[in-house]
Design a protein around this motif. Sequence first.
Motif, mmCIF file in Angstrom:
data_model
loop_
_atom_site.group_PDB
_atom_site.id
_atom_site.type_symbol
_atom_site.label_atom_id
_atom_site.label_comp_id
_atom_site.label_asym_id
_atom_site.label_seq_id
_atom_site.Cartn_x
_atom_site.Cartn_y
_atom_site.Cartn_z
ATOM 1 N N ILE A 356 0.644 -1.325 -0.005
ATOM 2 C CA ILE A 356 -0.078 -0.152 0.118
ATOM 3 C C ILE A 356 0.884 1.274 0.314
ATOM 4 N N GLU A 357 1.723 1.289 0.834
ATOM 5 C CA GLU A 357 2.694 2.154 0.795
ATOM 6 C C GLU A 357 3.509 2.805 -0.376
ATOM 7 N N THR A 358 4.131 1.791 -1.049
ATOM 8 C CA THR A 358 4.729 1.794 -2.317
ATOM 9 C C THR A 358 3.899 2.232 -3.404
ATOM 10 N N GLY A 359 2.909 1.585 -3.539
ATOM 11 C CA GLY A 359 1.848 1.990 -4.507
ATOM 12 C C GLY A 359 1.458 3.763 -4.504
ATOM 13 N N ARG A 360 1.249 3.910 -3.150
ATOM 14 C CA ARG A 360 1.016 5.421 -2.734
ATOM 15 C C ARG A 360 2.126 6.269 -3.235
ATOM 16 N N GLN A 361 3.235 5.960 -2.852
ATOM 17 C CA GLN A 361 4.437 6.818 -3.268
ATOM 18 C C GLN A 361 4.697 6.974 -4.867
ATOM 19 N N ILE A 362 4.373 5.942 -5.500
ATOM 20 C CA ILE A 362 4.461 5.972 -7.000
ATOM 21 C C ILE A 362 3.547 6.906 -7.601
ATOM 22 N N ILE A 363 2.502 6.757 -7.134
ATOM 23 C CA ILE A 363 1.114 7.725 -7.541
ATOM 24 C C ILE A 363 1.297 9.069 -7.294
ATOM 25 N N ILE A 364 1.909 9.369 -6.186
ATOM 26 C CA ILE A 364 2.455 10.780 -5.696
ATOM 27 C C ILE A 364 3.430 11.433 -6.573
ATOM 28 N N ALA A 365 4.393 10.414 -6.758
ATOM 29 C CA ALA A 365 5.478 10.873 -7.751
ATOM 30 C C ALA A 365 5.156 10.955 -9.178
ATOM 31 N N LYS A 366 4.151 10.611 -9.614
ATOM 32 C CA LYS A 366 3.793 10.629 -11.155
ATOM 33 C C LYS A 366 2.634 11.534 -11.254
ATOM 34 N N ILE A 367 2.136 11.907 -10.103
ATOM 35 C CA ILE A 367 1.015 13.144 -10.310
ATOM 36 C C ILE A 367 1.520 14.290 -9.581
ATOM 37 N N SER A 368 1.845 15.566 -10.347
ATOM 38 C CA SER A 368 2.618 16.560 -9.373
ATOM 39 C C SER A 368 1.977 17.380 -8.679
ATOM 40 N N ASN A 369 0.448 17.670 -9.167
ATOM 41 C CA ASN A 369 -0.517 18.568 -8.455
ATOM 42 C C ASN A 369 -1.281 18.012 -7.427
ATOM 43 N N LEU A 370 -1.179 16.684 -7.066
ATOM 44 C CA LEU A 370 -1.968 15.989 -6.315
ATOM 45 C C LEU A 370 -1.965 16.181 -4.796
ATOM 46 N N LYS A 371 -3.163 16.772 -4.278
ATOM 47 C CA LYS A 371 -3.261 17.041 -2.704
ATOM 48 C C LYS A 371 -3.808 16.067 -2.011
ATOM 49 N N SER A 372 -4.557 15.070 -2.604
ATOM 50 C CA SER A 372 -5.227 14.056 -1.661
ATOM 51 C C SER A 372 -5.212 13.053 -2.431
ATOM 52 N N LEU A 373 -4.824 11.791 -1.866
ATOM 53 C CA LEU A 373 -4.603 10.392 -2.420
ATOM 54 C C LEU A 373 -5.620 9.518 -1.379
ATOM 55 N N ASN A 374 -6.705 9.018 -2.164
ATOM 56 C CA ASN A 374 -7.527 7.742 -1.350
ATOM 57 C C ASN A 374 -8.114 8.457 0.069
ATOM 58 N N GLY A 375 -8.119 9.651 -0.078
ATOM 59 C CA GLY A 375 -8.904 10.482 1.491
ATOM 60 C C GLY A 375 -8.086 10.856 2.139
ATOM 61 N N THR A 376 -6.538 10.896 1.894
ATOM 62 C CA THR A 376 -5.687 11.359 2.798
ATOM 63 C C THR A 376 -4.807 12.291 2.236
ATOM 64 N N GLU A 377 -4.466 13.299 2.830
ATOM 65 C CA GLU A 377 -3.686 14.616 2.406
ATOM 66 C C GLU A 377 -2.270 14.274 2.051
ATOM 67 N N VAL A 378 -1.778 14.566 1.005
ATOM 68 C CA VAL A 378 -0.365 14.465 0.485
ATOM 69 C C VAL A 378 0.331 15.699 1.211
ATOM 70 N N SER A 379 1.175 15.426 2.112
ATOM 71 C CA SER A 379 1.900 16.445 2.775
ATOM 72 C C SER A 379 3.312 16.883 1.815
ATOM 73 N N CYS A 380 3.793 18.049 1.971
ATOM 74 C CA CYS A 380 5.084 18.392 1.388
ATOM 75 C C CYS A 380 6.216 17.550 1.763
ATOM 76 N N GLU A 381 6.115 17.029 2.858
ATOM 77 C CA GLU A 381 7.146 15.970 3.087
ATOM 78 C C GLU A 381 6.872 14.738 2.610
ATOM 79 N N GLU A 382 5.619 14.427 2.383
ATOM 80 C CA GLU A 382 5.530 13.080 1.942
ATOM 81 C C GLU A 382 5.614 12.988 0.272
ATOM 82 N N ARG A 383 5.564 14.014 -0.232
ATOM 83 C CA ARG A 383 5.710 14.302 -1.561
ATOM 84 C C ARG A 383 7.198 14.174 -1.872
ATOM 85 N N ARG A 384 8.079 15.079 -1.049
ATOM 86 C CA ARG A 384 9.340 15.019 -1.095
ATOM 87 C C ARG A 384 10.064 13.741 -1.182
ATOM 88 N N GLY A 385 9.637 12.992 -0.265
ATOM 89 C CA GLY A 385 10.132 11.716 -0.215
ATOM 90 C C GLY A 385 9.609 10.686 -1.168
#
Length: 530
Positions: A356-385
Amino acid sequence: MVEDKFKIGSRVECDGYRGTLKYVGPVGNTKGQWFGIDWDDVTRGKHNGTYENVEYFKARHPTSGSFVRPGKVRFGVTCPEAIKLRYGLIDDELVGIDKDNLDCLQKEINAPFLEMVGFAKVNKKQSRFDQLKIVWLREQALSDAGEPGELQELCPNIEEIDLSRNLISSWQVVADICCQLHRLTQLDVSENQLPIEENMETLKEAFSRVKSLTMARMNYTWSDIQHCIVMFPCIKQLSVSFNIVQYLETPEEHSNMSTLAELTLEGNLLSNWDEILKLGHLPSLEYLNLNSNKINKIHFPTNNPTEKTNLFPALKQLHISGNNISEWQSISELEKLVSLKDLKFRENPILKNESIETGRQIIIAKISNLKSLNGTEVSCEERRGAEYDYLKLFGPQWIQCESNPEARQEFIKNHPRYPALVEKYGSPDIPVIKTNSGLVSNVIFVEFVCPDDPTQSKGIKRKLLKDMELQKVCGLVQRLFKTGGKIPILTFVQRNLSPSEIPLDKPLQKLSYYSLQDGDQIMSNFQRST
């Protein structure tokens, strides 16, 4: 002569089953009158409307028809009657309470004289019909609008009404109800059998203020839905989940569809993304729900993999869980949407091989403007990681195709965000792997730095094993800096990349999980032990 209430085509109910009246009269040599019913549930019937080789009516299924005595059949009530039954004043202190559940609760907590306060007061308030704004009449056996003007006089302030799963047999009945509700903005007619008829636009005055329409489980195609929408000139929100929509049509430029801001197509039969693209020019569409369809691929008609699409210009929220998407290229395509901020993407085949964690990271990395994924906020720290990990994960491929234009073009096609990440963080530094007797080294050299300790002007360099758990690294830091019981908070900075610190926040993970390389710095800050 058949009584008016026994009109062929009326919706009826019997023993909890609903059906359509198809025949009234004698059957064979039996005495008395019979009703021929075509049941919604095909397992409720026995035949197709034929008895002893005589066809009395045509059922829609070989086993959906049967004959029932009139006394067993319920024809339903008018809308005003349903409201009075549902919201009328009841002289009972326990009104609104399930008495069986109350008995169970009394036994569970050993309180035989448990007092329930407030329900009678709520009932008194609800029974003031002229103040009702939200009316829920689901499964109230409603079949008719009642006398002209009766509903308007009873409930003049209704703004939202739920007519779902009743005995309504036509859109004319729905119009007769809604034309009396001059403040109505939200309407739910789900799970009724409302045939599509000619000239339905003549009913649009009844729905002139309705902005939100729900028509779930009505066995409608997209063509049927479009025929209905002509009655709703101000439609903003449309939910048509769990119908039989397999193909779409491009809405006309000035049709009522052009005003849609929210569209729910969940649980239909859509499989080809080309059908979804037919909605791409809806100028105001901000929310699109495609959950639980059969879509296997997402693509947009652009030649350049990094080029934005002009389709769905206002789309901010996309829900596409429970489909058949099996390749990461489809996620990369979503980067082409200019306004996408919120994505729900669960239960697709592509996620089965990823945590679940790896899939989430890949999606965040691929979509630059995403602010929320599966109902959970994408923080700046999470995006950077996520972007750091993505950059390192595909770094070897990026470097290998550097001198091969065709290979580089193919790489960018599969990873269209990668050039932007390189520009943002710098080219990934892939160290040369040193081997000894054919074995890959499991050792890395890192530098420990403690900004909180003024006595440590220089970092401390150490060799670490890549498979060393992070909690053991924490123990090493405590010894190196003599922390006196303080717990280290660790981050690391990648050599030759961005100076931003990446959290090392999973104690049971190995260093290899974070892709630390030779020369990286581990930063140690401290909090007091509790």
